[in-house]
Scaffold this active site. Structure first.
Site, mmCIF file in Angstrom:
data_model
loop_
_atom_site.group_PDB
_atom_site.id
_atom_site.type_symbol
_atom_site.label_atom_id
_atom_site.label_comp_id
_atom_site.label_asym_id
_atom_site.label_seq_id
_atom_site.Cartn_x
_atom_site.Cartn_y
_atom_site.Cartn_z
ATOM 1 N N ASN A 7 0.779 -1.100 -0.121
ATOM 2 C CA ASN A 7 0.112 0.001 -0.027
ATOM 3 C C ASN A 7 0.985 1.194 -0.186
ATOM 4 O O ASN A 7 1.482 1.493 0.928
ATOM 5 C CB ASN A 7 -0.862 -0.269 1.303
ATOM 6 C CG ASN A 7 -1.804 1.309 1.216
ATOM 7 O OD1 ASN A 7 -1.710 1.996 0.293
ATOM 8 N ND2 ASN A 7 -2.898 1.122 2.101
ATOM 9 N N ARG A 89 -2.553 -2.086 -3.567
ATOM 10 C CA ARG A 89 -3.810 -1.358 -3.436
ATOM 11 C C ARG A 89 -3.875 -0.274 -4.281
ATOM 12 O O ARG A 89 -2.789 0.571 -4.022
ATOM 13 C CB ARG A 89 -3.910 -0.850 -1.883
ATOM 14 C CG ARG A 89 -5.027 -0.115 -1.620
ATOM 15 C CD ARG A 89 -5.231 0.226 -0.348
ATOM 16 N NE ARG A 89 -6.473 1.057 -0.079
ATOM 17 C CZ ARG A 89 -6.534 2.248 0.601
ATOM 18 N NH1 ARG A 89 -5.541 2.570 1.210
ATOM 19 N NH2 ARG A 89 -7.749 2.861 0.621
ATOM 20 N N HIS A 178 -13.492 1.780 -0.017
ATOM 21 C CA HIS A 178 -13.340 0.620 1.102
ATOM 22 C C HIS A 178 -13.967 -0.611 0.437
ATOM 23 O O HIS A 178 -14.305 -1.472 1.047
ATOM 24 C CB HIS A 178 -14.326 0.839 2.268
ATOM 25 C CG HIS A 178 -13.780 2.064 2.809
ATOM 26 N ND1 HIS A 178 -14.854 2.962 3.548
ATOM 27 C CD2 HIS A 178 -12.729 2.375 3.336
ATOM 28 C CE1 HIS A 178 -14.163 3.790 4.528
ATOM 29 N NE2 HIS A 178 -12.765 3.575 4.252
ATOM 30 N N LEU A 207 -16.643 1.364 9.750
ATOM 31 C CA LEU A 207 -16.386 2.532 10.484
ATOM 32 C C LEU A 207 -14.996 2.785 11.000
ATOM 33 O O LEU A 207 -14.427 2.128 12.056
ATOM 34 C CB LEU A 207 -17.421 2.504 11.556
ATOM 35 C CG LEU A 207 -18.956 2.240 11.371
ATOM 36 C CD1 LEU A 207 -19.567 2.022 12.802
ATOM 37 C CD2 LEU A 207 -19.492 3.068 10.448
ATOM 38 N N ARG A 239 -14.618 14.304 7.810
ATOM 39 C CA ARG A 239 -15.299 14.667 6.804
ATOM 40 C C ARG A 239 -16.718 14.988 7.360
ATOM 41 O O ARG A 239 -17.194 14.042 7.989
ATOM 42 C CB ARG A 239 -15.043 13.522 5.682
ATOM 43 C CG ARG A 239 -13.757 13.368 5.088
ATOM 44 C CD ARG A 239 -14.003 12.265 3.704
ATOM 45 N NE ARG A 239 -12.551 11.983 3.563
ATOM 46 C CZ ARG A 239 -12.057 10.578 3.705
ATOM 47 N NH1 ARG A 239 -12.956 9.674 4.085
ATOM 48 N NH2 ARG A 239 -10.897 10.274 3.222
ATOM 49 N N ARG A 283 -12.162 7.432 20.457
ATOM 50 C CA ARG A 283 -11.506 7.088 21.798
ATOM 51 C C ARG A 283 -11.682 8.343 22.672
ATOM 52 O O ARG A 283 -11.972 8.366 23.897
ATOM 53 C CB ARG A 283 -10.331 6.143 21.853
ATOM 54 C CG ARG A 283 -10.556 4.785 21.703
ATOM 55 C CD ARG A 283 -9.272 4.056 21.717
ATOM 56 N NE ARG A 283 -8.590 4.357 20.540
ATOM 57 C CZ ARG A 283 -7.449 3.649 19.987
ATOM 58 N NH1 ARG A 283 -6.944 2.757 20.421
ATOM 59 N NH2 ARG A 283 -6.974 4.167 18.791
ATOM 60 N N ILE A 334 -13.709 1.729 14.615
ATOM 61 C CA ILE A 334 -14.715 1.942 15.418
ATOM 62 C C ILE A 334 -15.699 0.721 15.424
ATOM 63 O O ILE A 334 -16.110 0.372 16.716
ATOM 64 C CB ILE A 334 -15.601 3.307 14.879
ATOM 65 C CG1 ILE A 334 -14.580 4.403 14.959
ATOM 66 C CG2 ILE A 334 -16.506 3.534 15.814
ATOM 67 C CD1 ILE A 334 -14.954 5.743 14.050
ATOM 68 N N GLU A 386 -8.156 -6.170 4.943
ATOM 69 C CA GLU A 386 -7.975 -5.837 3.231
ATOM 70 C C GLU A 386 -6.731 -6.596 2.753
ATOM 71 O O GLU A 386 -6.831 -6.972 1.609
ATOM 72 C CB GLU A 386 -7.695 -4.183 3.014
ATOM 73 C CG GLU A 386 -9.391 -3.638 3.505
ATOM 74 C CD GLU A 386 -9.205 -2.326 3.770
ATOM 75 O OE1 GLU A 386 -9.045 -1.584 2.777
ATOM 76 O OE2 GLU A 386 -9.304 -1.844 4.867
HETATM 77 P P1 AMP Z 1 -9.555 3.019 11.531
HETATM 78 O O1 AMP Z 1 -9.481 4.227 10.601
HETATM 79 O O2 AMP Z 1 -10.086 1.753 11.057
HETATM 80 O O3 AMP Z 1 -7.787 2.761 12.125
HETATM 81 O O4 AMP Z 1 -10.225 3.542 12.767
HETATM 82 C C1 AMP Z 1 -9.761 4.718 13.597
HETATM 83 C C2 AMP Z 1 -10.967 4.785 14.550
HETATM 84 O O5 AMP Z 1 -11.073 3.567 15.289
HETATM 85 C C3 AMP Z 1 -10.643 6.125 15.688
HETATM 86 O O6 AMP Z 1 -11.875 6.773 16.051
HETATM 87 C C4 AMP Z 1 -10.324 5.262 16.807
HETATM 88 O O7 AMP Z 1 -10.792 5.954 17.944
HETATM 89 C C5 AMP Z 1 -11.579 3.941 16.822
HETATM 90 N N1 AMP Z 1 -10.747 2.928 17.526
HETATM 91 C C6 AMP Z 1 -9.610 2.254 17.085
HETATM 92 N N2 AMP Z 1 -9.270 1.320 18.109
HETATM 93 C C7 AMP Z 1 -10.316 1.510 19.080
HETATM 94 C C8 AMP Z 1 -10.688 1.042 20.223
HETATM 95 N N3 AMP Z 1 -9.970 -0.487 20.773
HETATM 96 N N4 AMP Z 1 -11.940 1.408 21.076
HETATM 97 C C9 AMP Z 1 -12.545 2.397 20.462
HETATM 98 N N5 AMP Z 1 -12.427 2.925 19.526
HETATM 99 C C10 AMP Z 1 -11.278 2.566 18.682
#
Ligand code: AMP
Length: 403
Positions: A7, A89, A178, A207, A239, A283, A334, A386
């Site tokens: 990637n 990718r 995605h 998410l 966004r 978080r 998320i 992915e």
């Molecule tokens: P991603 O783009 O898939 O890495 O997701 C990022 C989002 O996932 C951020 O808003 C993080 O706060 C949330 N996130 C990642 N790990 C956790 C966790 N263990 N608990 C709650 N939210 C998380």
């Protein structure tokens, strides 16, 4: 024999080296801040500890040379001949690519032709392909497009109600993104529910910091929330998602901002960050709420808006699937980790046959089914992957030429 999954971004390169035989991970790593003195390279061999080196890395060619040298010097592979194919990718394949393809000169040109549609990603994805062709010539390269899975959307779902000529002349339509994650989830959900990949019907909620929902009917994408760009649809980390386009001109006048500044505002300063005023990270929003005070109210509002928008999409896509979803699935940062978001996105949808067991929801460790026993529709939490899908596509190509 192995396949390499790459990637390649503007200032970073992520890789995974995956065994064709058993899909085990031989090594994974990341080069970041390419082009700066603070560039670093971190990698792990198998399930071993992460190693990190900080050193100036001028460009992608140097970054990939370091990756290839490490793989051989550390004995992960004896020589580069053990890499049977490389899966890249590639974000935008326009309307041209509905599946993974072998990279040829013509495909390179097609990816180049999509730079105007995916200007932030395609040039760097292309660079990864060019550099690999120079560093390990002769190794087949596969392009796996984020947009490909959504090419099955019917015209009435993927066109905008704009003058038709904008579509025919300038390719203005919804593409969706995605796609590799949505495709992986469709296949994993089918496995979990004991259905075949071409009969599965799901609503998948990817998410992460970027987020999209996809309505999948008989294993195919029939609608998705992201559009011409990833800006459309859900409220994301930074966004805005859906909004009235007339706001753009209004803000330009009121705030004396250029069109580029407003575009940047919609992509980088909106969403959870824009509403909370503190962070795009879910978080951290919960941490903010725990601390209380004025910021907590805005953090709560941001989460309420995000889950409300998601609920609207889930309900709409249940309609798209004629009420016949086998499951609603949650995935990505998320979706995999946040019980609150899952709970609120589905609250009140029992009339559609969606019932969540809140104890299962609270304690979910992916992959899990968190629906109540009585629920007509299953509710799944699945860890997306992915990279493994890109590796599978590359491995399938290798097998096809060995026959
Ligand atoms: P991603 O783009 O898939 O890495 O997701 C990022 C989002 O996932 C951020 O808003 C993080 O706060 C949330 N996130 C990642 N790990 C956790 C966790 N263990 N608990 C709650 N939210 C998380």
């Amino acid at each position: 024999m192995y396949v390499l999954v790459l990637n390649s971004g503007s200032s970073s390169v992520k890789y995974q080296l995956v065994s064709i035989q058993d899909e085990s991970l031989a090594s994974k790593g990341l080069v970041e801040k390419i082009g700066t003195k603070e560039a670093f390279y971190s990698y792990a061999i198998g399930n071993g500890e992460k190693q990190k080196e900080i050193r100036p890395i001028l460009n992608h060619e140097e970054a990939l040379s370091i990756v290839f040298n490490t793989l051989t010097e550390k004995g992960v592979i004896r020589n580069l001949g053990e890499i049977s194919a490389i899966g890249h990718r590639v974000v935008h394949g326009g309307a041209k690519f509905a599946e993974t393809v072998l990279v040829t000169d013509e495909v390179m040109q097609d990816i180049r032709d999509c730079i105007e549609l995916g200007p932030l990603h395609n040039p760097h994805n292309l660079k990864g392909i060019e550099v690999c062709a120079r560093l390990i010539p002769g190794v087949p390269q596969l392009a796996v497009f984020d947009t490909a899975f959504h090419q099955t959307m019917p015209e009435y779902a993927c066109l905008y109600a704009l003058p038709y000529e904008l579509y025919t002349r300038h390719r203005v339509r919804r593409y969706g993104f995605h796609g590799t994650s949505h495709r992986f989830i469709a296949s994993r959900a089918a496995e979990m529910l004991g259905k075949s990949a071409d009969t599965i019907n799901i609503i998948n909620c990817h998410l992460g910091n970027g987020a999209s929902v996809c309505a999948i009917q008989n294993g195919k994408s029939v609608d998705t929330s992201m559009g011409f760009t990833p800006l459309e649809g859900l409220i994301m980390g930074t966004r805005s998602g859906d909004m009235d386009p007339a706001i753009i001109q209004y803000i330009m006048g009121k705030e004396k901002r250029s069109i580029q500044e407003v575009d940047s505002m919609l992509n980088k300063e909106s969403g959870l960050l824009g509403i909370s005023g503190t962070t795009n990270d879910v978080r951290e929003l919960f941490e903010c709420i725990r601390k209380g005070g004025a910021e907590a109210k805005r953090a709560e509002l941001a989460l309420a808006m995000m889950t409300y928008r998601l609920k609207k999409y889930v309900a709409a896509y249940m309609g798209v699937l004629n009420g016949k979803a086998d499951a609603v699935v949650f995935t990505a940062g998320i979706g995999e980790n946040n019980a609150h978001v899952r709970k609120h996105a589905l609250a009140g949808l029992e009339f559609m046959g969606i019932e969540v067991d809140q104890s299962k929801n609270e304690n979910a460790v992916p992959d899990a089914d968190i629906a109540a026993e009585s629920s007509r529709v299953r509710v799944l939490v699945i860890a997306t992957n992915e990279e493994i899908l890109i590796a599978r596509d590359a491995a399938a190509y290798v097998r096809s030429i060995q026959k």
